[in-house]
Design a protein around this motif. Structure first.
Motif, PDB file in Angstrom:
ATOM      1  N   GLU A  87      -8.352  -3.466   2.486  1.00 38.46           N
ATOM      2  CA  GLU A  87      -9.222  -3.720   1.289  1.00 38.46           C
ATOM      3  C   GLU A  87      -8.432  -4.336   0.203  1.00 38.46           C
ATOM      4  O   GLU A  87      -9.148  -5.036  -0.444  1.00 38.46           O
ATOM      5  N   SER A 145       0.929  -0.976  -0.053  1.00 41.38           N
ATOM      6  CA  SER A 145      -0.064  -0.022   0.190  1.00 41.38           C
ATOM      7  C   SER A 145       0.838   1.302   0.054  1.00 41.38           C
ATOM      8  O   SER A 145       0.571   2.286  -0.621  1.00 41.38           O
ATOM      9  N   GLY A 147     -11.651  -6.239  -8.777  1.00 45.05           N
ATOM     10  CA  GLY A 147     -12.002  -4.880  -8.731  1.00 45.05           C
ATOM     11  C   GLY A 147     -12.890  -4.498  -9.765  1.00 45.05           C
ATOM     12  O   GLY A 147     -13.584  -5.282 -10.665  1.00 45.05           O
ATOM     13  N   LEU A 168      -1.603   3.609  -2.384  1.00 46.22           N
ATOM     14  CA  LEU A 168      -3.041   3.194  -2.502  1.00 46.22           C
ATOM     15  C   LEU A 168      -4.009   3.999  -1.713  1.00 46.22           C
ATOM     16  O   LEU A 168      -5.067   4.126  -2.121  1.00 46.22           O
ATOM     17  N   ALA A 171      -6.255   0.639   3.483  1.00 50.85           N
ATOM     18  CA  ALA A 171      -6.038   0.255   2.126  1.00 50.85           C
ATOM     19  C   ALA A 171      -5.424  -1.404   2.132  1.00 50.85           C
ATOM     20  O   ALA A 171      -5.752  -1.972   1.332  1.00 50.85           O
ATOM     21  N   ASP A 183     -11.094   0.961 -12.102  1.00 52.49           N
ATOM     22  CA  ASP A 183     -10.066   0.815 -11.374  1.00 52.49           C
ATOM     23  C   ASP A 183      -9.183  -0.112 -12.020  1.00 52.49           C
ATOM     24  O   ASP A 183      -8.281  -0.669 -11.365  1.00 52.49           O
ATOM     25  N   LYS A 192      -4.945   6.687  -4.239  1.00 54.87           N
ATOM     26  CA  LYS A 192      -5.487   6.502  -5.291  1.00 54.87           C
ATOM     27  C   LYS A 192      -6.899   5.701  -5.256  1.00 54.87           C
ATOM     28  O   LYS A 192      -7.758   5.896  -6.012  1.00 54.87           O
ATOM     29  N   LEU A 193      -7.234   4.981  -3.884  1.00 55.27           N
ATOM     30  CA  LEU A 193      -8.377   4.636  -3.583  1.00 55.27           C
ATOM     31  C   LEU A 193      -9.263   5.367  -2.898  1.00 55.27           C
ATOM     32  O   LEU A 193     -10.636   4.783  -2.366  1.00 55.27           O
ATOM     33  N   LYS A 194      -8.828   6.417  -2.472  1.00 58.04           N
ATOM     34  CA  LYS A 194      -9.286   7.612  -1.555  1.00 58.04           C
ATOM     35  C   LYS A 194      -9.932   7.012  -0.269  1.00 58.04           C
ATOM     36  O   LYS A 194     -10.898   6.937   0.278  1.00 58.04           O
ATOM     37  N   ARG A 234      -9.708  -7.901  -1.741  1.00 60.21           N
ATOM     38  CA  ARG A 234      -9.726  -8.146  -3.195  1.00 60.21           C
ATOM     39  C   ARG A 234      -8.642  -9.160  -3.422  1.00 60.21           C
ATOM     40  O   ARG A 234      -8.816  -9.594  -4.832  1.00 60.21           O
ATOM     41  N   ILE A 259      -5.081   0.564 -11.559  1.00 57.30           N
ATOM     42  CA  ILE A 259      -4.712   0.394 -10.074  1.00 57.30           C
ATOM     43  C   ILE A 259      -4.593  -1.264  -9.887  1.00 57.30           C
ATOM     44  O   ILE A 259      -3.785  -1.577  -9.590  1.00 57.30           O
ATOM     45  N   SER A 260      -5.724  -1.547 -10.410  1.00 51.65           N
ATOM     46  CA  SER A 260      -5.641  -3.462 -10.225  1.00 51.65           C
ATOM     47  C   SER A 260      -4.411  -3.920 -11.043  1.00 51.65           C
ATOM     48  O   SER A 260      -3.808  -4.632 -10.370  1.00 51.65           O
TER      49      SER A 260
END
Length: 153
Positions: free
Chosen positions: A90, A70, A119, A75, A87, A123, A78-80, A94, A126-127
């Protein structure tokens, strides 16, 4: 009569615009997993494949590793999300490691370990970054020397 025609045209345009918005929103939120296949020896028995799968899953879901990943990929921004720990949780949710198949250069398929992240389509970038970064850890865990970087020409 002309007012009704104008109002009907405006209503149809609004419905068409709403339909386009709904369709694009639906397409962006569809599931879009990204993974990197790691070919396995076809002669490897199924029990050994399952054992490798379980060990690799346990090592990759380690919280310290996920927090480091992360931090490396930034992350939370990027993932807010608010923190690296959030992160990492999360990412742990995933993350997947599964048995799959990969096409061989000679034709046919060979068994593989698919290491990746689930994802949404919006996204996907990012994935993809996460899946490629995870492979560095997989190579380290399995004792495999990573392939040399390709020239970008």
């Amino acid at each position: 009569m002309q007012r009704w025609i104008v109002m009907g045209v405006v209503a149809m345009m609004l419905m068409l615009g709403g339909g386009v918005f709904a369709c694009s929103n639906y397409k962006q939120n569809r599931p879009h997993p990204m993974w990197v296949p790691l070919p396995l020896n076809p002669a490897l028995p199924g029990e050994k494949r399952q054992e490798i799968l379980k060990e690799l899953t346990a090592k990759l879901k380690d919280e310290a590793l996920l927090i480091q990943l992360s931090k490396d990929l930034e992350l939370p921004r990027k993932l807010k999300l608010s923190s690296d720990e959030e992160a990492a949780s999360e990412l742990g949710r995933r993350l997947f490691v599964r048995l799959g198949g990969v096409a061989t250069p000679m034709g046919g398929t060979a068994p593989s370990l698919d290491v990746g992240v689930s994802g949404k389509a919006k996204d996907a970038g990012i994935s993809g970054e996460i899946a490629v970064r995870l492979m560095k850890d997989v190579w380290k865990f399995l004792g495999i020397r990573p392939p040399p970087p390709k020239d970008k020409f």
